[in-house]
Design a protein around this motif. Sequence first.
Motif, PDB file in Angstrom:
ATOM      1  N   HIS A 211       0.823  -1.201   0.000  1.00  0.00           N
ATOM      2  CA  HIS A 211       0.000   0.000   0.000  1.00  0.00           C
ATOM      3  C   HIS A 211       0.865   1.262   0.000  1.00  0.00           C
ATOM      4  O   HIS A 211       2.063   1.214   0.295  1.00  0.00           O
ATOM      5  N   ILE A 212       0.226   2.379  -0.314  1.00  0.00           N
ATOM      6  CA  ILE A 212       0.925   3.662  -0.308  1.00  0.00           C
ATOM      7  C   ILE A 212       1.563   3.907   1.055  1.00  0.00           C
ATOM      8  O   ILE A 212       2.706   4.373   1.153  1.00  0.00           O
ATOM      9  N   ILE A 291      -3.238  11.055  -3.798  1.00  0.00           N
ATOM     10  CA  ILE A 291      -3.674   9.678  -3.584  1.00  0.00           C
ATOM     11  C   ILE A 291      -3.830   9.442  -2.089  1.00  0.00           C
ATOM     12  O   ILE A 291      -3.231  10.157  -1.271  1.00  0.00           O
ATOM     13  N   GLY A 292      -4.658   8.470  -1.720  1.00  0.00           N
ATOM     14  CA  GLY A 292      -4.867   8.131  -0.310  1.00  0.00           C
ATOM     15  C   GLY A 292      -3.863   7.107   0.174  1.00  0.00           C
ATOM     16  O   GLY A 292      -3.371   6.273  -0.604  1.00  0.00           O
ATOM     17  N   ASP A 294      -4.329   4.528   1.880  1.00  0.00           N
ATOM     18  CA  ASP A 294      -4.835   3.157   1.864  1.00  0.00           C
ATOM     19  C   ASP A 294      -4.863   2.545   0.473  1.00  0.00           C
ATOM     20  O   ASP A 294      -5.174   1.364   0.319  1.00  0.00           O
ATOM     21  N   LYS A 295      -4.518   3.312  -0.527  1.00  0.00           N
ATOM     22  CA  LYS A 295      -4.514   2.791  -1.890  1.00  0.00           C
ATOM     23  C   LYS A 295      -3.289   1.904  -2.113  1.00  0.00           C
ATOM     24  O   LYS A 295      -2.311   1.968  -1.377  1.00  0.00           O
ATOM     25  N   LEU A 296      -3.371   1.074  -3.154  1.00  0.00           N
ATOM     26  CA  LEU A 296      -2.243   0.212  -3.490  1.00  0.00           C
ATOM     27  C   LEU A 296      -1.133   1.021  -4.143  1.00  0.00           C
ATOM     28  O   LEU A 296      -1.390   1.971  -4.888  1.00  0.00           O
ATOM     29  N   GLU A 299      -1.344   1.532  -7.787  1.00  0.00           N
ATOM     30  CA  GLU A 299      -2.247   2.584  -8.255  1.00  0.00           C
ATOM     31  C   GLU A 299      -1.505   3.909  -8.395  1.00  0.00           C
ATOM     32  O   GLU A 299      -1.815   4.714  -9.285  1.00  0.00           O
ATOM     33  N   ALA A 300      -0.549   4.150  -7.511  1.00  0.00           N
ATOM     34  CA  ALA A 300       0.271   5.358  -7.625  1.00  0.00           C
ATOM     35  C   ALA A 300       1.081   5.315  -8.916  1.00  0.00           C
ATOM     36  O   ALA A 300       1.194   6.324  -9.627  1.00  0.00           O
ATOM     37  N   VAL A 314       0.257  12.524  -0.649  1.00  0.00           N
ATOM     38  CA  VAL A 314      -0.725  11.626  -0.041  1.00  0.00           C
ATOM     39  C   VAL A 314      -1.555  12.445   0.932  1.00  0.00           C
ATOM     40  O   VAL A 314      -1.007  13.119   1.813  1.00  0.00           O
ATOM     41  N   ASP A 317      -8.858  12.323   4.267  1.00  0.00           N
ATOM     42  CA  ASP A 317     -10.191  12.775   3.863  1.00  0.00           C
ATOM     43  C   ASP A 317     -10.382  14.271   4.038  1.00  0.00           C
ATOM     44  O   ASP A 317     -11.246  14.873   3.392  1.00  0.00           O
TER      45      ASP A 317
END
Length: 336
Positions: A211-212, A291-292, A294-296, A299-300, A314, A317
Amino acid sequence: MNAHVAPASQHAINADAIVRSARTVIATEAAAIRALEPRIGPEFVEACRLIMGCAGRVVVTGMGKSGHVGRKIAATLASTGTPAFFVHPGEASHGDLGMILPQDVVLALSNSGETDEVLFILPVIKRQGIPLIAITGNARSSLADQAEVHLDASIAAEACPLGLAPTASTTAALVMGDALAIALLEARGFTSEDFARSHPAGSLGRRLLLHISDVMHTGEGIPAVAPNATLTQALMEMTRKHLGMTAVIDADRRLLGVFTDGDLRRALDDDGVDLRGATVAELMTRGPKTIGADKLAIEAAQLMEKHQIHALLVVNDQQQVVGALNIHDLLRARVV
């Protein structure tokens, strides 16, 4: 005593004969595999049912070449959602039988179905009420007779011209084991994410599990300046943090924009910009890609490739900056 083998230099190499031999082996083993397909039926389904209902593990055993195949089958089962391990039948009769528990299922391999080391441990297995699945090349063998389920992996002929070296028979047993593993994988609804969890060091594991938050820079490692920072201050921050950019944030760390190497080049090329007096807020890019955490990580990489950028901020919310990363972080993590 080792058999005498003449050095290769003493034999004339016939290229046509070598090619012909290799093609015959492939054709023979392919035929052995094709012969398995019509044998997949109720017995195979029952074997899957026994394994699916097993509260323990699949214990695979086999001697010699069947043992080598058994180890691979156990490894394939374990990596595709069916807990399994291999027990050598010779070692089993000298203590390793204690590894096999009543809630397990035993999968035994023997082409002849008469392997002494395998047959020797069957009474102990049967006394514990452990279900036995056999893969053999002889449906009338002792092993097939004692098994709850027998899977027929018989062949018409070995690929070895002497009919001695296990070739087509081991291939057939291996394919039968693969068929079991994949049928069970699909029956369990096993996913690529599940596969990645048992292969964390592989490329798929890194792509699906990393994850990120695992690769991003945090705390003091995040390049960030206030909107009233000078160009010099922004450049110093970028130099210290080595990410090729800096976030521009307010007092609550909410993201206002990003200042990058590209923004610097555009400012230098703009005669209307007062480089000494301008604040970073005047030169930054507003609404940058983020990007968040919790993203993979993959994905980045995809986001960077799509928008032709080399770094990302990063945010949470509340649009507060909580991390930063660039393409080099993804390269070090072997995501790309």
